[in-house]
Design a protein around this motif. Structure first.
Motif, mmCIF file in Angstrom:
data_model
loop_
_atom_site.group_PDB
_atom_site.id
_atom_site.type_symbol
_atom_site.label_atom_id
_atom_site.label_comp_id
_atom_site.label_asym_id
_atom_site.label_seq_id
_atom_site.Cartn_x
_atom_site.Cartn_y
_atom_site.Cartn_z
ATOM 1 N N UNK A 105 1.053 -1.154 0.054
ATOM 2 C CA UNK A 105 -0.028 0.146 -0.014
ATOM 3 C C UNK A 105 0.857 1.132 -0.107
ATOM 4 N N UNK A 106 1.971 1.142 0.791
ATOM 5 C CA UNK A 106 2.742 2.272 0.867
ATOM 6 C C UNK A 106 3.654 2.753 -0.373
ATOM 7 N N UNK A 107 4.086 1.669 -1.245
ATOM 8 C CA UNK A 107 4.355 1.865 -2.707
ATOM 9 C C UNK A 107 3.625 2.191 -3.634
ATOM 10 N N UNK A 108 2.037 1.683 -3.420
ATOM 11 C CA UNK A 108 1.133 2.037 -4.506
ATOM 12 C C UNK A 108 0.786 3.710 -4.000
ATOM 13 N N UNK A 109 0.806 3.922 -2.816
ATOM 14 C CA UNK A 109 0.527 5.477 -2.553
ATOM 15 C C UNK A 109 1.551 6.364 -3.097
ATOM 16 N N UNK A 110 2.740 6.246 -3.352
ATOM 17 C CA UNK A 110 3.793 6.937 -4.071
ATOM 18 C C UNK A 110 3.677 7.023 -5.379
ATOM 19 N N UNK A 111 3.377 5.684 -6.118
ATOM 20 C CA UNK A 111 3.417 5.630 -7.437
ATOM 21 C C UNK A 111 1.987 6.121 -7.984
ATOM 22 N N UNK A 112 1.106 5.983 -7.260
ATOM 23 C CA UNK A 112 -0.395 6.486 -7.833
ATOM 24 C C UNK A 112 -0.639 7.570 -6.673
ATOM 25 N N UNK A 113 -0.123 8.709 -6.213
ATOM 26 C CA UNK A 113 -0.098 9.417 -5.179
ATOM 27 C C UNK A 113 -1.699 10.243 -5.594
ATOM 28 N N UNK A 114 -1.954 10.490 -6.806
ATOM 29 C CA UNK A 114 -3.051 10.844 -7.125
ATOM 30 C C UNK A 114 -4.357 10.137 -6.844
ATOM 31 N N UNK A 115 -4.247 8.961 -6.627
ATOM 32 C CA UNK A 115 -5.278 8.221 -6.411
ATOM 33 C C UNK A 115 -5.811 8.073 -4.855
ATOM 34 N N UNK A 116 -4.565 8.324 -4.160
ATOM 35 C CA UNK A 116 -4.566 8.031 -2.448
ATOM 36 C C UNK A 116 -4.710 9.401 -1.775
ATOM 37 N N UNK A 117 -4.558 10.563 -2.735
ATOM 38 C CA UNK A 117 -4.844 11.844 -2.087
ATOM 39 C C UNK A 117 -5.962 12.073 -1.312
ATOM 40 N N UNK A 118 -6.302 12.453 -0.314
ATOM 41 C CA UNK A 118 -7.365 12.911 0.311
ATOM 42 C C UNK A 118 -7.907 14.301 0.447
ATOM 43 N N UNK A 119 -6.833 15.431 -0.110
ATOM 44 C CA UNK A 119 -7.479 16.591 -0.067
ATOM 45 C C UNK A 119 -7.260 17.206 -1.726
ATOM 46 N N UNK A 120 -8.040 17.803 -2.045
ATOM 47 C CA UNK A 120 -7.797 18.547 -3.508
ATOM 48 C C UNK A 120 -7.649 17.257 -4.449
ATOM 49 N N UNK A 121 -8.384 16.436 -4.517
ATOM 50 C CA UNK A 121 -8.082 15.012 -5.357
ATOM 51 C C UNK A 121 -8.796 15.236 -6.664
#
Length: 253
Positions: A105-121
């Motif tokens: 999950x940590x790896x995915x959140x870096x590579x797909x940060x725009x998916x995991x963003x919680x603000x201004x998504x």
């Protein structure tokens, strides 16, 4: 339970770009392999294990219009690079469930940060419901899933047992307590990259030894490179009850 092999190839797929290897030039459809993944369906549920760079095409060619979630074995690109292509499912269904080790999950959140963003998504990005897998059983709706902990050289990976079906890929070593979880299972899927030994994957000999140790009723080999050989020739050399999986193969358990 119905299993569809969406892809049975290694990280480069077969044919390999630009390769003149005879297997890459084969006209046999069973020698053409997308990146490794399976679709598991029972009742009205549909889950995918891994979504690599071929995910969009795999969903199109199987006419899959609904998934209830994705299980990830590990973070390597050939198992995760298709995550953005869940968007059509998200637009129709809403949030998509994903299941993975916390490290993944940590790896995915870096590579797909725009998916995991919680603000201004970004409004076109899908939204995920994240489920952290640890080495203990969990449920997918009404189905018990037992993780199988293993090593891909120095990278931890999870295989999964779902009822009488076990799926393990990118495996090099498995501890005995983990093997006990799948002994005498009905159907085992296991990786075999090639004939020669490899640092992070079973070769064919190691996969066959593992199958003999587990003693499933049936075994299917996946995550295959062109260096394993032609599908038709390799299949003839395998022991009784052991088969090479191929793209679009469906089995029912």
């Amino acid at each position: 339970m119905r299993i569809t092999f969406l892809g049975t190839g290694t990280s480069q797929g077969i044919p390999v770009i630009g390769s003149k290897h005879p297997v890459c030039l084969s006209n046999d459809s069973k020698d053409k392999r997308l990146r490794v993944s399976v679709l598991i369906e029972w009742d009205n549920y549909a889950y995918v294990i891994d979504c690599g760079p071929d995910f969009r095409y795999q969903m199109l060619r199987t006419n899959c219009s609904k998934i209830d979630g994705i299980l990830f074995t590990h973070e390597h690109s050939d198992h995760t690079a298709g995550l953005d292509d869940i968007r059509p499912f998200y637009f129709r269904q809403g949030n998509i469930q994903i299941y993975a080790h916390e490290r993944v999950i940590e790896s995915l959140s870096k590579r797909f940060d725009y998916i995991f963003e919680s603000e201004n998504k970004y409004p076109g990005a899908p939204t995920l419901d994240v489920n952290i897998i640890k080495n203990k059983p969990f449920f997918l709706n009404d189905l018990l899933v037992i993780p199988i902990n293993a090593m891909h050289h120095q990278v931890q990976v999870f295989g999964f047992r779902l009822n009488n079906f076990a799926y393990l890929t990118d495996i090099k070593t498995v501890a005995e307590p983990e093997i006990e979880k799948i002994k005498n299972i009905k159907v085992l899927v296991i990786n075999a990259l090639r004939i020669e030994p490899h640092i992070s994957h079973f070769n064919l000999e190691e996969a066959l030894n593992f199958i003999e140790q587990v003693k499933p009723e049936l075994a299917y080999i996946t995550h295959i490179s062109h260096l394993l050989g032609f599908h038709e020739e390799v299949e003839k050399s395998l022991p009784e009850g052991v088969f090479l999986a191929y793209d679009n193969l469906q089995i029912t358990i």
